[in-house]
Design a protein around this motif. Structure first.
Motif, mmCIF file in Angstrom:
data_model
loop_
_atom_site.group_PDB
_atom_site.id
_atom_site.type_symbol
_atom_site.label_atom_id
_atom_site.label_comp_id
_atom_site.label_asym_id
_atom_site.label_seq_id
_atom_site.Cartn_x
_atom_site.Cartn_y
_atom_site.Cartn_z
ATOM 1 N N LEU A 289 -6.620 -2.824 7.422
ATOM 2 C CA LEU A 289 -6.505 -2.636 6.541
ATOM 3 C C LEU A 289 -6.021 -0.968 6.384
ATOM 4 O O LEU A 289 -5.154 -1.535 5.406
ATOM 5 N N ALA A 290 -5.483 -0.622 7.310
ATOM 6 C CA ALA A 290 -5.005 0.736 6.702
ATOM 7 C C ALA A 290 -3.375 0.773 7.384
ATOM 8 O O ALA A 290 -2.412 0.929 6.576
ATOM 9 N N LEU A 291 -3.112 -0.746 7.708
ATOM 10 C CA LEU A 291 -1.573 -1.214 8.257
ATOM 11 C C LEU A 291 -1.025 -1.908 6.796
ATOM 12 O O LEU A 291 0.096 -1.311 6.554
ATOM 13 N N ALA A 292 -2.217 -2.576 6.541
ATOM 14 C CA ALA A 292 -1.833 -3.538 5.191
ATOM 15 C C ALA A 292 -1.804 -2.497 4.446
ATOM 16 O O ALA A 292 -1.013 -2.373 2.938
ATOM 17 N N VAL A 293 -2.295 -1.170 4.025
ATOM 18 C CA VAL A 293 -2.222 -0.102 2.995
ATOM 19 C C VAL A 293 -0.635 0.486 2.965
ATOM 20 O O VAL A 293 -0.178 1.115 1.802
ATOM 21 N N THR A 294 -0.569 1.192 4.250
ATOM 22 C CA THR A 294 0.580 1.546 4.732
ATOM 23 C C THR A 294 1.648 0.576 4.156
ATOM 24 O O THR A 294 2.818 1.484 3.676
ATOM 25 N N HIS A 295 2.103 -0.566 4.233
ATOM 26 C CA HIS A 295 3.302 -2.166 3.877
ATOM 27 C C HIS A 295 3.267 -1.731 3.208
ATOM 28 O O HIS A 295 4.210 -1.496 2.120
ATOM 29 N N ARG B 296 5.207 -2.385 10.450
ATOM 30 C CA ARG B 296 5.898 -0.998 11.679
ATOM 31 C C ARG B 296 5.910 0.209 10.500
ATOM 32 O O ARG B 296 7.243 0.227 10.707
ATOM 33 N N THR B 297 5.187 1.062 9.854
ATOM 34 C CA THR B 297 5.719 1.902 8.555
ATOM 35 C C THR B 297 5.348 2.537 9.113
ATOM 36 O O THR B 297 4.454 2.887 9.948
ATOM 37 N N TYR B 298 6.151 4.030 9.493
ATOM 38 C CA TYR B 298 5.720 5.456 9.343
ATOM 39 C C TYR B 298 5.096 6.173 8.594
ATOM 40 O O TYR B 298 5.660 6.024 7.341
ATOM 41 N N ASP B 299 5.224 7.245 9.143
ATOM 42 C CA ASP B 299 4.961 8.299 7.669
ATOM 43 C C ASP B 299 6.033 8.810 7.433
ATOM 44 O O ASP B 299 5.477 9.075 6.149
#
Length: 857
Positions: free
Chosen positions: A632-638, A846-849
């Motif tokens: 879910l955290a990866l989905a949120v960042t995307h 692979r979204t970065y800060d």
């Protein structure tokens, strides 16, 4: 006395000179002489004792009489005697008062000097079976009182502490193994060749071979029958177990001596052991299904069961362990050897081997044996539970289906170590082939283990549940289920496993898959987290550049809080500072080091190759607990980076989460087979909203909007209303989102680079080893260029799982040639443009800060 000794010596000399001592009769004579001499010594000793006591009595009487004559006559008067008695009584009272005063002062000192004792918190009782699938089993075997019992160290625990005397105290371990309950372990290997299933398989195999040959002679057919029968005999001989009660006890005594040399404790929950004891009284076979981390697993399981008077199981072991001496030892401890791999071409026609295996296991279950095998197949190389292999379980299911056994009790078992005993698998993860076990390597490994410290081992037995009940529930759900849109993640079985070569019938394959995944999921959820697991996870997910002791303590307390809220246990206790220092010492300077930064002590992980691979092994025991949250955290960042805002629709969040679950389907089981993946994701979203405050449900702006949505709800179904729900991400919680995303980011990088390397297969074929080597080279290059942030992404096991994913996505095609695997692209996607589409399907997450903060602002 001298006469007796002289007589004894003369008698021995006479027997020696005459040669009688070399005969049985002479030996008997010598024994009689010795016994008679001992009797004379005993009589002379008793006579001396009587004389001594008589002399002492006369001396005491004379002394007492002389004193009475010398005393003053007033002491014999009644008044003097009374006065003397009162004085003695007064002195006794004063003495008691003085003693009481001293005790009071001591208690006061103890009360003021000893700190207040705090009651230890009750540990969660993990491992209860599924309430949805096995409700009847869940209500049995467990009592509320067993949940409050503290852990015990099996190395110190004895079942007969109240029995025996001085000898049992001195030789406690020997006494322990001698009083254990004795079981008969019948040998059934000689019955295998008499079974109709094996005879039919021999004939069927001979007929197939006869058809493939050019001969038409009956003699050739009979010769083929004899060859197949001889092969069945050899297979049975190589497969059989020779489980021995004596060898089990002897090995148990040896383990009592050896285990403390390298393990501080082997902790088990007495309530769980009590459940097993009650289950063993049902006379149903117990099927133990442990996670597999070390070769020590099956030895210690038998050790624990034996010392708690539970019948030891037969253990399915890979034929690679059939090495000199150790193979025979394992066979005597209950191991029966099966093939690790079956030829994918010949395997479907190997009727003889399948029949021998089926028959042997059927006869073992019918004879009352318990069975133990590892659903993962081999030991985990990454620290995470592996996806299940279905071969041996399919035999158990078929045995139940054909009525050989009335029922069986499945017992998932979770095992964890503070330090890995068998090795760290670093070389294998970096591409070197697995080294086969040899006698010399086994001796070296044992010597190394005995001279090392591996800390604590924890074994958790889950609640036994009925195979019949679970199958009935799955069948009922299949019949009554309605068509739905729930996502189902299914993997293709291996073509070189028992399951993939038609050992189990097609109608039962789905059933076997569901049972296997349910067991692995249950084992994962009930695995205790050790101190080394917790520290490694904190380092790799939050503090890769190091942290102070205070920061690590705060992170450890947060981790313990998360685990406690999920009713999960940890394998350590005490102050967090002590736990961290202990874990740092146990991991050693090769994985964790201390250094000074700005006059402050910093504890820093060695997060570079090759050390980080071993560190990630310990961390991966914790990763499954946070896998869905990380998804879910990866989905949120995307969503934030693409939608350029902090408000995310539930539909968009769910779509990305499901796609990520599909990407990681060979790494984790995100829910039980009896659960809906969408509902599990929704529950996780609610948990992140309540406990971590990441999601804030969008509030209605005014009454007009609320009325509008109520009117729209009358025309739209409930599902559409739910999908229109919006979530707002709290921008102050982006650091928490980042930490959660970091958990699965190494795997995402592995899958991404693997997809990029598939471009080298355009119009080309590569062997599996060559393709993996190409991916490893590309990953090391990207790591050197800084395009990969996580060194642990360089991992062979993760690359193999990525290849399975691309096969599932119909990108890759794998075919067998002479036991070699050849990979090529599917004809429809055999071009660079199509490969890039699937590569971007993974790489987009692979979204970065920097992009997150820029878009969210």
């Amino acid at each position: 006395m001298y006469f007796t000794l002289g007589g004894l010596l003369c008698s021995i000399l006479i027997l020696v000179r005459t040669g009688c001592l070399n005969t049985v009769y002479g030996s008997i004579q010598l024994c009689l002489v010795l016994q008679f001499t001992y009797f004379l010594f005993l009589v002379r000793g008793l006579k001396k004792m009587v004389d001594f006591l008589t002399n002492r009595s006369f001396q005491t009487y004379n002394t007492y009489s002389s004193r009475l004559n010398c005393q003053d006559e007033t002491l014999s008067s009644l008044t003097a005697l009374k006065k003397y008695s009162q004085e003695c009584k007064y002195r006794r009272i004063l003495s008691r008062e003085a003693d009481a005063s001293i005790r009071d002062r001591q208690l006061l000192h103890i009360k003021e000097s000893v700190p207040e004792v705090h009651v230890t918190e009750r540990r969660p009782f993990m491992g209860l079976c599924c309430q949805n699938c096995t409700l009847v089993s869940r209500e049995s075997l467990v009592k509320k009182t067993t949940q409050n019992v503290a852990l015990i160290n099996i190395l110190d625990y004895q079942t007969s502490t109240s029995q025996g005397g001085l000898l049992s105290t001195i030789f406690s371990h020997l006494h322990q193994v001698s009083v254990l309950k004795r079981y008969l372990y019948p040998q059934v290997a000689h019955l295998v060749l008499k079974d109709d299933r094996v005879k039919t398989a021999v004939e069927k195999s001979a007929v197939q071979q006869f058809k493939d040959s050019d001969s038409n002679e009956d003699e050739d057919y009979q010769e083929l029958v004899q060859k197949n029968f001889a092969r069945a005999k050899k297979l049975t001989f190589d497969m059989r177990s020779t489980l021995s009660d004596f060898l089990l006890r002897f090995t148990s005594w040896i383990l009592y001596k050896l285990l403390p040399c390298f393990l501080t404790s082997v902790a088990v929950h007495p309530g769980q052991v009590k459940m097993l004891s009650e289950a063993s009284k049902t006379n149903l076979p117990l099927i133990f299904l442990p996670l597999h981390r070390s070769h020590l697993d099956y030895i210690l399981l038998s050790f624990i069961l034996l010392n708690n008077n539970i019948r030891s199981p037969l253990v399915a072991a890979g034929d690679n362990l059939r090495i000199p001496f150790f193979g025979s030892l394992l066979r005597g401890l209950g191991a029966f050897f099966i093939k690790r791999r079956i030829d994918p071409v010949m395997g479907r026609k190997d009727y003889v081997y399948k029949a021998v295996l089926h028959t042997y296991m059927n006869l073992c279950l019918r004879a009352g044996h318990n069975i133990e095998f590892f659903l993962e197949g081999g030991r985990t190389r990454t620290g995470k539970p592996c996806m299940p292999k279905y071969g041996v379980l399919s035999v158990i299911v078929e045995t139940f289906m054909d009525g050989t056994i009335e029922d069986a009790l499945l017992v998932p078992v979770s095992i964890n170590y503070e330090r890995l005993i068998d090795g760290n698998f670093i070389k294998e993860q970096l591409g070197q082939p697995k080294k086969l076990e040899t006698f010399g390597d086994a001796l070296k490994g044992i010597w190394h283990v005995l001279n090392s410290n591996y800390g604590m081992m924890r074994v958790d037995f889950n609640q036994p549940f009925s195979l019949r009940e679970l199958i009935d529930t799955f069948n009922l759900n299949t019949k009554t289920s309605k068509p739905n849109n729930n996502r189902v993640l299914r993997s293709n079985p291996s073509t070189n496993s028992l399951y993939g070569t038609d050992v189990v019938s097609d109608e039962h394959k789905s059933l076997v898959e569901n049972i296997s995944k349910h067991v692995i999921y249950d084992c994962t959820q009930s695995t205790s987290i050790m101190s080394t697991n917790a520290l490694a996870f904190i380092f790799l997910s939050k503090f890769r550049n190091g942290a102070s002791l205070e920061m690590l303590v705060a992170a450890l307390e947060e981790l313990k809080k998360d685990l406690k809220s999920s009713n999960r246990d940890v394998g350590f206790s005490g102050d967090s500072v002590d736990v961290i220092n202990y874990a740092v010492h146990l991991l050693g300077p090769g994985l964790v080091k201390k250094e000074k930064q700005n006059n402050e002590d910093i504890i820093k992980p060695i997060a570079i190759l090759p050390n980080v691979i071993e560190l990630s092994y310990y961390s991966n025991s914790v990763v499954p607990y946070y896998a869905l949250e990380s998804v879910l955290a990866l989905a949120v960042t995307h969503c934030i980076s693409t939608k350029q805002g902090s408000i995310i629709s539930q539909n968009n969040l769910m779509e990305n989460a499901l796609e990520l679950c599909s990407i990681f389907q060979y790494e984790f089981l995100f829910c039980k087979p009896c659960q809906s993946l969408e509902q599990t994701i929704m529950a996780c979203i609610d948990d992140l909203s309540v406990n971590k405050g990441i999601f804030v449900t969008e509030q209605e702006s005014n009454d007009f909007v609320m009325r509008s949505r109520k009117i729209a709800a009358q025309f739209d179904d409930e599902e559409d209303e739910v999908l229109q729900k919006q979530y707002q991400v709290d921008l102050e919680k982006l650091d928490t989102v980042k930490h959660l995303a970091n958990i699965l980011m190494p795997l995402l990088e592995t899958y991404s680079i693997t997809g990029k390397t598939l471009d080298k297969l355009v119009q080309k074929e590569l062997l599996e080893n060559e393709l993996i080597e190409e991916v490893l080279e590309d990953m090391k290059f990207e790591l050197g260029q800084g395009n990969i942030k996580y060194d642990e992404a360089v991992s062979v096991d993760s690359i193999k799982n990525a290849l399975k994913l691309y096969q599932n996505w119909e990108v890759l095609e794998c075919r067998q040639e002479f036991r070699l695997r050849l990979y090529c692209l599917k004809e429809a996607v055999d071009n660079s443009e199509s490969v890039k589409i699937f590569y971007h399907k993974v790489n987009k997450y692979r979204t970065y800060d920097s992009s997150i903060k820029q878009n969210s602002s």
